[in-house]
Design an enzyme around this catalytic site. Structure first.
Site, short mmCIF file in Angstrom:
data_model
loop_
_atom_site.label_atom_id
_atom_site.label_comp_id
_atom_site.label_asym_id
_atom_site.label_seq_id
_atom_site.Cartn_x
_atom_site.Cartn_y
_atom_site.Cartn_z
N LYS A 15 -7.89 3.42 -7.99
CA LYS A 15 -6.88 3.87 -8.94
C LYS A 15 -6.09 2.73 -9.55
O LYS A 15 -5.58 2.87 -10.67
CB LYS A 15 -5.95 4.92 -8.33
CG LYS A 15 -5.09 4.48 -7.18
CD LYS A 15 -4.25 5.65 -6.67
CE LYS A 15 -3.58 5.33 -5.36
NZ LYS A 15 -2.76 4.12 -5.34
N LYS A 32 4.62 -0.06 -10.09
CA LYS A 32 4.23 0.36 -8.74
C LYS A 32 5.51 0.38 -7.91
O LYS A 32 6.01 -0.66 -7.49
CB LYS A 32 3.23 -0.64 -8.15
CG LYS A 32 2.85 -0.39 -6.70
CD LYS A 32 1.73 0.62 -6.59
CE LYS A 32 1.25 0.72 -5.15
NZ LYS A 32 0.03 1.51 -5.03
N ASP A 43 -1.23 -4.55 -6.11
CA ASP A 43 -1.64 -3.69 -7.22
C ASP A 43 -1.05 -4.18 -8.54
O ASP A 43 -1.72 -4.15 -9.57
CB ASP A 43 -1.24 -2.25 -6.95
CG ASP A 43 -2.01 -1.66 -5.77
OD1 ASP A 43 -3.10 -2.15 -5.45
OD2 ASP A 43 -1.50 -0.70 -5.15
N GLU A 97 2.13 4.07 -10.73
CA GLU A 97 1.05 4.23 -9.77
C GLU A 97 1.62 4.55 -8.40
O GLU A 97 2.42 3.79 -7.85
CB GLU A 97 0.17 2.98 -9.68
CG GLU A 97 -1.00 3.17 -8.72
CD GLU A 97 -1.85 1.95 -8.53
OE1 GLU A 97 -2.69 1.96 -7.60
OE2 GLU A 97 -1.68 0.96 -9.28
N GLY A 98 1.17 5.66 -7.83
CA GLY A 98 1.61 6.04 -6.50
C GLY A 98 0.95 5.22 -5.41
O GLY A 98 -0.02 4.49 -5.65
N ALA A 99 1.46 5.37 -4.21
CA ALA A 99 0.91 4.66 -3.05
C ALA A 99 0.00 5.59 -2.28
O ALA A 99 0.44 6.64 -1.80
CB ALA A 99 2.05 4.18 -2.15
N GLY A 100 -1.29 5.23 -2.17
CA GLY A 100 -2.22 6.04 -1.41
C GLY A 100 -2.39 7.42 -2.00
O GLY A 100 -2.42 7.60 -3.22
N PRO A 181 -17.13 3.87 -13.86
CA PRO A 181 -18.09 3.38 -12.87
C PRO A 181 -17.52 2.19 -12.10
O PRO A 181 -16.54 1.57 -12.52
CB PRO A 181 -19.28 2.95 -13.74
CG PRO A 181 -18.66 2.56 -15.04
CD PRO A 181 -17.49 3.49 -15.23
N LEU A 183 -17.56 -1.43 -11.47
CA LEU A 183 -17.99 -2.52 -12.36
C LEU A 183 -18.29 -3.76 -11.54
O LEU A 183 -17.41 -4.31 -10.88
CB LEU A 183 -16.89 -2.82 -13.39
CG LEU A 183 -16.50 -1.64 -14.29
CD1 LEU A 183 -15.28 -1.99 -15.13
CD2 LEU A 183 -17.67 -1.25 -15.18
#
Length: 208
Positions: A15, A32, A43, A97-100, A181, A183
């Site tokens: 993610k 984050k 991240d 962006e969340g954690a886990g 995909p 990469l």
């Protein structure tokens, strides 16, 4: 301006890479809120590398132990303060962006999903395409809806699995936002090219 949340059905599914591609595609800022684990590339550092030129807002908490935020914070003798997790000021769209996964505790009394509900921002769910993804994805979608959190759709990460992807979006009653995909030569250009398969129109419409 609008904010959106990127979360996942689990940790380590890609993610942050997806967040980097979407941050760049939207010309967004990235945030984050809680980073657990500082020994490897964080991240925020991943996004800064893969989305050059995008604004990276500082984390509210940077915790050394690579563990659930509540445990990582306890190892440093602190408890995360939800007040510090309020959405910061930003220009233009903001990607959070969340954690886990959704049920990761931020404190002994606060789950990640409940912090999402407090933010009142729509969510994109990242799901891997491997074995077990149907169960994990449908449970995640059900939990989000139980808390009246708007879901923009699901993005799949990994090799194509058309049957699993179709059943998740049909039974989950949500959009298929495309598949990213794995990469082998991951860099900004390769990621931007892969993002041509992502339904950015639906994501932009949700932010409008």
């Amino acid at each position: 301006m609008s904010a959106l949340i990127v979360t996942g059905t689990d940790t380590g599914i890609g993610k942050s890479v997806f967040s980097a591609g979407l941050t760049r595609a939207l010309g967004a800022s990235y945030w984050k809120p809680v980073q657990s684990g500082l020994e490897e590339e964080t991240d925020s550092e991943v996004v800064a590398r893969l989305a050059p030129g995008c604004a990276i807002l500082p984390e509210a908490y940077r915790l050394h132990l690579p563990a659930s935020p509540h445990r990582a914070a306890a190892a440093e003798g602190i408890t995360l303060d939800p007040v510090r997790l309020g959405i910061p000021a930003h220009d233009g769209p903001l990607l959070i962006e969340g954690a886990g996964g959704l049920m990761v505790p931020l404190t002994p009394d606060l789950l990640t999903i409940d912090q999402f509900a407090a933010w009142q921002a729509p969510v994109i769910l990242c799901a891997r395409t491997g074995l077990g993804t149907i169960n994990h994805s449908l449970l995640s979608l059900e939990a989000l809806r139980a808390r009246a959190i708007a879901v923009i759709g699901v993005v799949f990460i990994g090799p194509p699995e058309p049957d699993s992807e179709a059943i998740i979006t049909r039974l989950g009653g949500t959009r298929h936002l495309g598949r990213l995909p794995v990469l082998p030569d991951l860099g900004p250009d390769a990621l931007a090219e892969a993002f041509t398969a992502i339904d950015l129109a639906s994501i932009r419409a949700a932010l409008a």
